[in-house]
Every structure is written in C-alpha cells, then in structure tokens.
Design an enzyme around this catalytic site. Structure first.
Site, PDB file in Angstrom:
ATOM      1  CE  LYS B  81      -3.749   2.024   2.887  1.00  0.00           C
ATOM      2  NZ  LYS B  81      -4.516   1.857   4.128  1.00  0.00           N
ATOM      3  CB  SER B 156      -7.618   3.478   3.060  1.00  0.00           C
ATOM      4  OG  SER B 156      -6.886   2.897   4.110  1.00  0.00           O
ATOM      5  CB  SER B 180      -8.107   0.392   5.993  1.00  0.00           C
ATOM      6  OG  SER B 180      -8.746   1.812   6.092  1.00  0.00           O
TER       7      SER B 180
END
Lengths: 57, 464
Positions: B81, B156, B180
């Site tokens: 990420k 996210s 997330s």
C-alpha cells in the site's frame, strides 16, 4: 449547530471552507453531533439487545 | 501467463521455489507482464518498481542456487500500500500534498519482508491519507473493483485488494484503522488480516490514528497471511505502540482444526441497520460451517455496536485532525474532497469528548476481555454487505452507517476478513473472525479451517 457557530469554530481553528462546501460540512457536523451525543448514553458494561442497542438506553 | 501462475498461493510458490521447480525471476517477470497487460483498466498500482523487482528476483535466484534459501517468502513478488515508505520509491499516500515525495528510508514492515526474501513489485493505490476516497479528485484514480468496475473496491487499502483479486501479486501489506484491510478484502474477495495492536511495527507507515492504526498482511488465503505475518511480527522500538511478545509460528497450527473451539456469534454486529440481508445470511451460513467442523458455536452478548462506532469515529477524527491541522489551514483545497470534509470535522470535537471516547474504549476493552474468557474467537459479518457502487459513497458515509469492522480496532484485537459467499449480483460477501489480543494464532487457525471446508476464497473475478 447554527451556521454562525459553525463558521466561528472553523475560524478559530484557522480553517477556510468555501461557501459551496458549507452545506455538506454542516451535514457532517450534524451527524457528528449525534455521534457525540451517544457518548452520554454509552453503557458498555451492558450487553446489547437484539436491535444492537444496550438495555439501559 | 497462465492463470495458474497469476493465482499461485505464496505457500505453493514457496514450495516450488524451494524445490527449484519455479524460478523467482520467471515468477516476477510473469507478474510484471500481467500488470502491464491488465492494470491500466484497474489502477491497483500507482508506482511499479519493475527494475527493483527484477534485481531482487535475480538476487533471490542466485542466493537460492547457492544454497542460501531464506524461507517461504524468498523470491515471492509482493506489493505495498502506498502508505509504506520505501527508500528511493515515490510514496504519496495518495495525496497531492505529497505528489513528489520520495522517502529515504524503508518502513520496518517492508524491511522485514525484504529480509525474508520478498520481491517488491511496486506501490498500491490507497485512498488519500488512508481516510479519504473514493474521490475522483484524488491524486490517483481510485482502484476499480475487478468483479465490477462500477463498484467500490473498499478502502483504504483499495489497490491491495484489487491487485490480489486480479492476480497481480501474491501478497501485499495494508493498514487498518477502522476496516481498511478487511473492507477491501471483503469487497474484492480476498483474505486480509489485521494483527493485534502492537504485534506488527507501523514505523515508516503514514499514520491516521496513532491509537487505532494497524499494519497487516493481505493475500488470497489465511495460510498466505500467516506466512507473511511470520516475517512481519516482532518488536520495534521505532513504533511507540509496539509490544515485545514471544516469537510465534503463525503457520504451525493452521491444520489443527476447530473441533471444540468456542466460537461466539457477535449478534450485535449482525444488525440490518449495519449489514445487508445477504451479508447476514453469509454470516449465518459460516456459523453453520463452523458447527459442522466441530466448533462449539453460541451467541454472545457484546456491547452495543453504536458504542464501538462512537469510540472509533471520535478517536479517528481527532487523531487524524491533529496530524493534518497545519496543512488543512494552508492547503485545504489540495486535499481530495472526501478527505478534507472528513478531517474538517476535527475542530468540532471538544477535548472533553475525545477523553470520553478514550474512556469508552477502555470500558469496551474491559467488557470484551471478560466476554472473551468464555469464547476463543468471535464470528461476525465482514462488511456491510457486497460492494456498493463507488459513486454512491458519500463524504460522511461511514459516520452515518458505521462499519462492522470498527470494533476490532477499538479493542486492538486480531481480526481476519475472508470471503464467505457471493451476492445475487455476483459480488463477494465476507465474514470476520476476531480473537483475544495477541491470540492471533487461534484466529488464523479458525480461518484456515473455514477455508479448508469452503471454496469462497478460490473464486476469481472475470479478469484476463
């Protein structure tokens, strides 16, 4: 929260929010007020009822 | 590239690499080719590090040939990420404020994977500052759900969910403050694990909420998450939340099954105001599967979902705002729409309410610790349901309709999100398992038993 109080809070924090975003932000503030109000009624020692609320509320 | 290679598990790739049946270079090249072929339409990668990956893959191959095999991650292509710092590789956390930011150090979690031999394919799309999105005015276009491009990929750690579901990496790292890791896992049909608070270092990872943030593995199976966790777990003085724990092999007990394991049904999280009928049905079906596997399954009376959500929302806004206050004053319009709206609620929370939220969290932890004496893991729905249309997500969506993933962050307990069904529209559904803090191994064991008895985690979206 009244608009003038909202603007005063933003101003005190040094934030400038364009007019076209104020309505949406006001919606967020209203939701947040409801969330914060729940701090008054929180009873985590009590188990939730079937509807997800605590019995004490 | 064959679909078999695209969707190879870390466990199987590791076995083949160790046996010299699979070349890390060939596997890495296959992943690079696949991303080049399909990712323009998906947008899971925002920066690909093809040359870095090739160099690492060749080094892994040489090391293994020389008899220096490091273990099941040696030569395995993974991605991060874009909240994880990587020296020399752009890391924007999805924000125009960091458009050209290139860190000069690596996040501890990435160092641990790299030291275990993993190969870095690149950086994956995140909603801005791990809090925004999906916003069309973000620095990068939100990653598209490979099951249906019009649907939200979850956030996210959106890019991680999309890359794994579309066979572009074997594993990934995400972060989780309110769901997330588990939400993109649920919406994209992959497996994501949020470890206990303090188990995996967050040093070098851009924070959102210092007391709720977790770093964890994402993959396509529980076993692969366990392999990644074996490399990730460990004390790090650079993370103030890190806790020193005895070393544990999280893969070792995965085959032990759940016979006699006490599983509590988190009924207060399975309410129709928070979860769709299909999501609740998948959860009940999962409970039946655990019963069939020999677990002792019964309802438990958790505190109200509202209490968890209240604590999570207030704490996250305040701690996030504290990080962004200065930039919001001077560059508010450089934030994407959803981020700036959510973070701009910070000034409306009084210090006394933040303190009350912290106190509420302590009370919730105390109550749930007591409940968890009578059960080994909790089973709950993994998401509000199947992925909604991305265009339907509003600025304050998750305050109006909080996420069933939030309680685990409030408690700091391990939580596993995994596929458990399919909606009538052909979108993945998920459940989550939660455990006692630092009993991550039991959560993973239960998840592995479920995946041994079901095939939901093997479903693939219609990609390439």
């Amino acid at each position: 929260m009244p608009t003038d109080k909202m603007i005063a809070t933003l101003r005190a924090a040094g934030l400038t929010v364009p007019e076209n975003e104020m309505d949406t932000l006001a919606e967020g503030v209203a939701i947040l007020d409801q969330v914060i109000a729940r701090l008054d009624g929180a009873s985590p020692g009590a188990p939730a009822k079937k509807d997800g609320k605590t019995d004490e509320r | 590239m064959s679909a078999d290679l695209a969707y190879l598990s870390i466990a199987e790739a590791g076995r083949r690499i160790a046996a010299r049946e699979l070349s890390p270079v060939a596997l890495t090249e296959a992943m690079i080719d696949r991303a080049a072929a399909i990712d323009d339409g998906l947008g899971s990668f925002v920066t690909r590090s093809d040359d870095v990956a090739r160099t690492a893959a060749h080094a892994a191959e040489a090391e293994i040939a020389a008899g220096r095999y490091l273990g099941p991650l040696h030569g395995i292509p993974v991605a991060l990420k874009e909240a994880f710092d990587t020296a020399g590789i752009r890391t924007t956390v999805g924000s125009k404020l960091f458009r050209d930011r290139v860190p000069d150090t690596d996040a501890t979690a990435w160092v641990r994977l790299r030291d275990a031999g993993a190969v870095l394919l690149g950086k994956l799309e995140t909603t801005e500052f791990c809090y925004g999105g999906p916003s069309d005015d973000s620095l990068f276009r939100p990653a598209r759900n490979p099951w249906n491009h019009a649907c939200y990929a979850g956030g996210s750690s959106s890019g991680a969910g999309v890359a794994l579901a579309s066979g572009q990496a074997l594993g990934a790292l995400g972060t989780d403050t309110g769901g997330s890791i588990r939400l993109p896992a649920a919406y994209c049909g992959i497996t994501g694990f949020m470890p206990s608070y303090g188990l995996v270092s967050r040093a070098g990872v851009f924070p959102l909420s210092a007391t709720l943030d977790h770093v964890g593995p994402m993959a396509r199976s529980v076993e692969d998450c366990a392999i990644l966790l074996n490399a990730l777990a460990g004390f790090d003085a650079a993370d103030p939340g890190s806790v020193e724990r005895p070393a544990t092999d999280y893969r070792a007990g995965l085959g032990d099954g759940v016979k006699g394991l006490r599983i509590g049904l988190a009924e207060s999280l399975a309410q129709d105001k928070a979860v769709s009928a299909e999501g609740i049905a998948a959860y009940r079906e999962a409970a039946a599967t655990f019963r069939d596997l020999g677990a002792v399954v019964r309802e438990v009376a958790l505190p109200s979902f509202d209490d968890f959500a209240t604590a999570q929302i207030v704490i996250t806004i305040v701690e996030g705002y504290a990080l962004h206050e200065r930039d919001l004053r001077t560059r508010r319009q450089d934030y994407s729409y959803h981020s700036r709206m959510r973070l701009s609620l910070g000034p409306f929370i009084r210090a006394v309410d933040y303190a009350r939220a912290l106190r509420l969290r302590e009370a919730l932890i105390a109550r749930c610790t007591e409940i968890m004496r009578d059960v080994d893991v909790l089973l709950a729905p993994g998401a509000p349901g199947a992925a909604p249309k991305a265009a339907s997500i509003e600025a304050f969506q998750f305050f109006k309709k909080p996420l069933v993933t939030m309680p685990a962050n409030v408690l700091g307990v391990p939580a596993l999100g995994m596929p458990a069904g399919m909606s009538k529209d052909g979108m993945p559904l998920a459940v989550q398992l939660m455990g006692r803090r630092f009993d991550d191994a039991t959560v993973l064991r239960a998840g592995a038993a479920f995946q041994g008895a079901t095939a939901w985690h093997l479903a693939r979206p219609p990609v390439g």
